[in-house]
Motif scaffolding. Structure first.
Motif, short mmCIF file in Angstrom:
data_model
loop_
_atom_site.label_atom_id
_atom_site.label_comp_id
_atom_site.label_asym_id
_atom_site.label_seq_id
_atom_site.Cartn_x
_atom_site.Cartn_y
_atom_site.Cartn_z
N SER A 1 0.83 -1.21 0.00
CA SER A 1 0.00 0.00 0.00
C SER A 1 0.87 1.25 0.00
CB SER A 1 -0.93 -0.01 1.21
OG SER A 1 -1.73 1.16 1.24
N ALA A 2 1.94 1.24 0.78
CA ALA A 2 2.87 2.38 0.82
C ALA A 2 3.55 2.58 -0.53
CB ALA A 2 3.91 2.17 1.92
N SER A 3 3.83 1.48 -1.23
CA SER A 3 4.45 1.58 -2.56
C SER A 3 3.51 2.22 -3.56
CB SER A 3 4.86 0.19 -3.04
OG SER A 3 5.85 -0.37 -2.20
N VAL A 4 2.23 1.85 -3.50
CA VAL A 4 1.24 2.46 -4.39
C VAL A 4 1.11 3.94 -4.08
CG1 VAL A 4 -1.20 2.50 -5.04
CG2 VAL A 4 -0.02 0.32 -4.78
N GLU A 5 1.18 4.29 -2.80
CA GLU A 5 1.13 5.70 -2.40
C GLU A 5 2.28 6.48 -3.02
OE1 GLU A 5 1.41 8.21 1.74
OE2 GLU A 5 0.35 6.30 1.74
N LYS A 6 3.49 5.89 -3.03
CA LYS A 6 4.63 6.54 -3.67
C LYS A 6 4.40 6.70 -5.17
CE LYS A 6 8.27 4.96 -0.48
NZ LYS A 6 9.55 4.23 -0.39
N ALA A 7 3.81 5.68 -5.79
CA ALA A 7 3.53 5.74 -7.23
C ALA A 7 2.53 6.86 -7.54
CB ALA A 7 3.00 4.40 -7.72
#
Length: 418
Positions: free
Chosen positions: A63-69
């Motif tokens: 979820s944090a990775s998608v937030e960065k994206a």
């Protein structure tokens, strides 16, 4: 135990130092955003113990990775204004956007499981979902831009760049500032970071780092409408204010249209900064010059895009679908004929369940889609899908079981080019 935990933390920190900068890799269009993120979750023996906690921690890292994206697709300002939607509709289930992931390290600390995960995010799927809900719908009418700006400070013997021969990965202050200015205007900026992809993967050779022909070829491969190519440099000047040295940064860029194969805009900017520390002053001058460059070149590209792309009359291929669609299609034609931006409708195929027509329109398919969804119809609604530069799909959705009534002459007229 504490020493072991510190050792693992060192390992995790080391992993981050080498892998943390995000990168767009994989696929010809650079649509995979790679990054590293952490997640943690409580270990509860009654809820599955360590395996369940690890699974939950990985999900939080994804979820944090998608937030960065997301923050690489648009600015923090747009993110903040859509915060409720992002957390309720996007980050609650990220499985549709995760192309790949790998757990790099995991730590059990007291009652918590902590993981570091290397993730590849499918940007195309993410953009498609956001466009559907018009979160970044304005970007459909904005260009995608590839940034190729080399950078040099007084500490560098040679300019730094990520493309061409002998690339040197770097954190470009000018590119960061230009990217932020463009995302504020709704532009899609490529790549999401400035250390990839490898141009060799695209069979493109640069004769020099400012080879415009190769830059345009790379832009086309990465599905960019515009390539911003140029150079940035900062050096100490002869001026001083007490103990502070003055630093001057110069940025010279041009915007290249991948469709027109030519320069469509350019700008030159100078900026200064003062500092007792050489590196600090040099970076500050570059950042300021990048902000000014971003403002100027973004405005010029937007003017060109509006005048030469959005207002340019072209044939938009529209695939018309729907059960017993013909009556709805005939009524839609009446609406299209009244729209001043539409100069004609040419029927290419007309079958029992679908049609293909060319709509002569002043703008691209995305702009046509935006205009159509604002129209209202008494007996049906429309869904617009698969929007590309010069094509789209229109699907009719009846409001009730009764199809709109049309006479025989109107049915015959549907086969006629207007």
């Amino acid at each position: 135990m504490i020493q072991d935990y510190k050792a693992v933390l060192v390992l995790v920190t080391t992993v981050f130092l080498f892998l943390a900068p995000p990168a767009v890799q994989g696929g010809e269009n650079g649509n995979i955003f790679e990054t590293v993120a952490t997640g943690k979750h409580m270990i509860d023996k009654d809820q599955g113990g360590v395996p369940a906690a690890k699974k939950a921690a990985v999900e939080k890292a994804l979820s944090a990775s998608v937030e960065k994206a997301l923050l690489n697709l648009f600015s923090g300002k747009i993110f903040a204004s859509n915060l409720e939607f992002i957390y309720s509709k996007v980050l609650t289930d990220v499985s549709d956007y995760v192309a790949s992931y790998k757990v790099l390290a995991e730590v059990e600390k007291r009652d918590r499981c902590i993981v570091a995960v290397d993730t590849g995010i499918d940007l195309a799927a993410l953009r498609s979902f956001l466009n559907r809900y018009e979160i970044i719908g304005s970007q459909k009418n904005k260009p995608s831009v590839l940034l190729l700006i080399s950078e040099k400070t007084k500490e560098d013997l040679l300019p730094r760049y990520w493309w061409g021969k002998n690339p040197m990965p770097y954190n470009s202050k000018v590119s960061e500032a230009v990217s932020e200015a463009m995302k504020e205007k709704g532009f899609i900026v490529l790549p999401a970071s400035f250390s990839s992809p490898d141009t060799k993967d695209h069979d493109i050779e640069f004769s020099s780092i400012h080879d415009t022909d190769a830059a345009i070829k790379l832009g086309r491969k990465m599905d960019a409408d515009i390539v911003v190519m140029g150079r940035a440099e900062s050096q100490p000047s002869a001026n001083r204010v007490g103990a502070e040295q003055t630093y001057e940064a110069k940025v010279d860029v041009e915007a290249l249209s991948t469709a027109e194969n030519k320069t469509v805009a350019s700008t030159r900017v100078k900026a200064t900064s003062r500092s007792k520390e050489g590196t600090e002053g040099s970076i500050a001058a570059l950042s300021r010059a990048g902000e000014l460059t971003g403002q100027k070149i973004t405005g010029k590209i937007e003017d060109h895009w509006n005048d030469n792309v959005l207002k340019k009359q072209q044939a938009i291929e529209a695939k018309i679908e729907g059960n017993d669609y013909l009556s709805s299609f005939i009524l839609l034609r009446k609406v299209l004929k009244k729209m001043p931006e539409i100069k004609g409708i040419q029927t290419r195929e007309l079958g029992t369940q679908e049609a293909v027509v060319d709509i002569l329109f002043e703008g691209n398919a995305a702009r046509l889609a935006d205009a159509l969804v604002l129209k209202t119809f008494d007996s049906f609604g429309i869904e617009i899908d698969d929007v590309k530069d010069r094509s789209l799909t229109i699907r009719f959705v009846p409001k009730d079981e009764n199809q709109p009534a049309v006479d025989e002459d109107e049915v015959k007229g549907a086969y006629i080019t207007e």
